[in-house]
Design an enzyme around this catalytic site. Structure first.
Site, PDB file in Angstrom:
ATOM      1  N   ASP A 127       0.839  -1.194   0.000  1.00 25.59           N
ATOM      2  CA  ASP A 127       0.000   0.000   0.000  1.00 25.59           C
ATOM      3  C   ASP A 127       0.884   1.258   0.000  1.00 25.59           C
ATOM      4  O   ASP A 127       1.861   1.336   0.755  1.00 25.59           O
ATOM      5  CB  ASP A 127      -0.870  -0.060   1.273  1.00 25.59           C
ATOM      6  CG  ASP A 127      -1.942   1.011   1.320  1.00 25.59           C
ATOM      7  OD1 ASP A 127      -2.394   1.461   0.248  1.00 25.59           O
ATOM      8  OD2 ASP A 127      -2.341   1.390   2.444  1.00 25.59           O
ATOM      9  N   HIS A 128       0.554   2.222  -0.847  1.00 27.10           N
ATOM     10  CA  HIS A 128       1.276   3.503  -0.921  1.00 27.10           C
ATOM     11  C   HIS A 128       2.791   3.359  -1.030  1.00 27.10           C
ATOM     12  O   HIS A 128       3.537   3.905  -0.206  1.00 27.10           O
ATOM     13  CB  HIS A 128       0.929   4.407   0.267  1.00 27.10           C
ATOM     14  CG  HIS A 128      -0.461   4.949   0.187  1.00 27.10           C
ATOM     15  ND1 HIS A 128      -0.826   5.946  -0.684  1.00 27.10           N
ATOM     16  CD2 HIS A 128      -1.586   4.610   0.860  1.00 27.10           C
ATOM     17  CE1 HIS A 128      -2.122   6.204  -0.540  1.00 27.10           C
ATOM     18  NE2 HIS A 128      -2.608   5.405   0.382  1.00 27.10           N
ATOM     19  N   GLU A 185      -2.251   6.023  -8.221  1.00 25.57           N
ATOM     20  CA  GLU A 185      -3.200   7.030  -7.735  1.00 25.57           C
ATOM     21  C   GLU A 185      -3.104   8.325  -8.531  1.00 25.57           C
ATOM     22  O   GLU A 185      -2.027   8.784  -8.869  1.00 25.57           O
ATOM     23  CB  GLU A 185      -2.920   7.315  -6.251  1.00 25.57           C
ATOM     24  CG  GLU A 185      -3.804   8.395  -5.651  1.00 25.57           C
ATOM     25  CD  GLU A 185      -3.684   8.497  -4.126  1.00 25.57           C
ATOM     26  OE1 GLU A 185      -3.537   7.441  -3.458  1.00 25.57           O
ATOM     27  OE2 GLU A 185      -3.730   9.613  -3.598  1.00 25.57           O
ATOM     28  N   HIS A 239      -7.904  10.177   4.420  1.00 26.44           N
ATOM     29  CA  HIS A 239      -7.197   9.176   5.222  1.00 26.44           C
ATOM     30  C   HIS A 239      -7.413   9.466   6.704  1.00 26.44           C
ATOM     31  O   HIS A 239      -7.550  10.619   7.100  1.00 26.44           O
ATOM     32  CB  HIS A 239      -5.690   9.223   4.920  1.00 26.44           C
ATOM     33  CG  HIS A 239      -5.300   8.507   3.657  1.00 26.44           C
ATOM     34  ND1 HIS A 239      -4.452   9.041   2.738  1.00 26.44           N
ATOM     35  CD2 HIS A 239      -5.639   7.281   3.184  1.00 26.44           C
ATOM     36  CE1 HIS A 239      -4.273   8.174   1.741  1.00 26.44           C
ATOM     37  NE2 HIS A 239      -4.991   7.110   1.984  1.00 26.44           N
ATOM     38  N   GLY A 240      -7.430   8.423   7.506  1.00 21.38           N
ATOM     39  CA  GLY A 240      -7.569   8.595   8.955  1.00 21.38           C
ATOM     40  C   GLY A 240      -9.027   8.600   9.386  1.00 21.38           C
ATOM     41  O   GLY A 240      -9.917   8.284   8.597  1.00 21.38           O
ATOM     42  N   GLY A 278      -9.254   5.816   2.214  1.00 20.34           N
ATOM     43  CA  GLY A 278      -9.987   6.576   3.230  1.00 20.34           C
ATOM     44  C   GLY A 278     -11.355   5.984   3.481  1.00 20.34           C
ATOM     45  O   GLY A 278     -12.337   6.694   3.641  1.00 20.34           O
ATOM     46  N   ASN A 329     -10.102   0.490   0.724  1.00 16.32           N
ATOM     47  CA  ASN A 329      -9.077   0.476   1.753  1.00 16.32           C
ATOM     48  C   ASN A 329      -9.702   0.910   3.067  1.00 16.32           C
ATOM     49  O   ASN A 329     -10.223   2.023   3.188  1.00 16.32           O
ATOM     50  CB  ASN A 329      -7.951   1.453   1.381  1.00 16.32           C
ATOM     51  CG  ASN A 329      -7.024   0.890   0.328  1.00 16.32           C
ATOM     52  OD1 ASN A 329      -7.393  -0.002  -0.435  1.00 16.32           O
ATOM     53  ND2 ASN A 329      -5.818   1.418   0.274  1.00 16.32           N
TER      54      ASN A 329
HETATM   55 ZN    ZN Z   1      -4.508   5.269   1.068  1.00 17.38          ZN
END
Ligand code: ZN
Length: 285
Positions: free
Chosen positions: A82-83, A134, A182-183, A211, A232
């Site tokens: 991821d990322h 992305e 995100h978060g 997110g 995700n």
């Molecule tokens: Zn992400």
């Protein structure tokens, strides 16, 4: 052996209009909880490790564990990076046996993003590894409550750029920005489903929603209806499971470390089963 590519999972999900959950783990017990949730619901799953989580455990230490769990699982499991922002980390994940990687060059100009994504795709495809990339920019909640959800449109994915980008890169999945952050959400999310729909209508690849923590069941369903096939989801699970462990410890004064292991697996499993059911991937293994 049930280690599969992202490509195979998402093509089926796209066709049959459900989403596969992509869940992060930073340790063995969370990973076991993720696999247990997928097995109990007979669902495919994406077990993922974020490059930024190398702060908590090195990629080379955790990779063999995830791959072993995936290979022995009773359901199809994709092990995904991821990322991935650094070329070296992405290549290392491929070398270690991950079946999918995300290249995240979304903060760079689109030409640079395209070039880096193409470079990774060329290597990954030769090794039967899928690539997610992305376009647009994901905002992040940092606890200061200053992010304005009504003023993020300039960070959304542009549908026409999405069309050019996916054609130029030949990626397996595209992560898009349309209002998720995100978060943990500090206030009510403001998702632009119209934008998501436009992106879907301009592209042919499966779309990814980052997110995915703290959205309502209805918002998940709307996102899937408008083209999202990978969700995700991590922050809410991580937060709720930690609170569950706190309650457990408050009620059990004679706990040992192995009690925490079993609790973590069980709490992660229960949290994710609820999400898998909303995502519609139950019985799609
Ligand atoms: Zn992400």
């Amino acid at each position: 052996m049930s280690l599969v590519t992202l490509d195979s999972l998402l093509q089926k999900a796209k066709k049959e209009k459900y989403a596969v959950g992509a869940f992060n783990a930073t340790d063995l017990n969370t990973a076991r909880g993720i696999i247990a949730a997928a097995e109990e619901t007979n669902s495919p799953v994406i077990l993922q490790f974020a490059e930024v989580h190398e702060e908590f455990v090195p990629l080379d230490t955790i990779a063999p564990i995830y791959l072993d769990l995936a290979q022995k699982a009773k359901v199809p499991v994709c092990v995904h990076l991821d990322h991935g922002e650094n070329f070296e980390t992405i290549i290392k994940a491929i070398h270690l046996g991950f079946t999918s990687v995300m290249v995240d060059a979304s903060t760079k100009p689109i030409a640079e993003n395209t070039q880096m994504t193409r470079e990774i795709v060329k290597i990954a495809k030769a090794l039967n590894v899928s690539v997610e990339s992305e376009l647009g920019r994901m905002n992040k909640e940092d606890g200061t409550n200053t992010l304005d959800y009504n003023d993020m449109a300039d960070t959304y994915t542009d549908p026409h750029e999405a069309k050019q980008f996916t054609a130029a890169t030949n990626i397996s999945a595209l992560a898009v920005a349309f209002g998720t952050v995100h978060g943990l959400y500090a206030k009510k999310p403001n998702l632009n489903f119209e934008r998501l729909k436009e992106i879907r209508d301009n592209t042919t690849v499966p779309l990814v929603m980052h997110g995915g923590s703290g959205l309502s069941d209805e918002e998940y369903r709307q996102a899937i209806l408008n083209g999202v096939t990978k969700i995700n989801y991590y922050s809410t699970m991580s937060f709720d499971v930690t609170n569950g462990i706190r309650d457990f410890l408050n009620n059990k004064k004679d706990a040992y470390l192995y009690d925490l292991d079993l609790q973590t697996i069980d709490l992660v499993k229960k949290n994710l089963i609820a999400k898998i059911k909303v995502f519609g991937s139950e019985n799609q293994a």
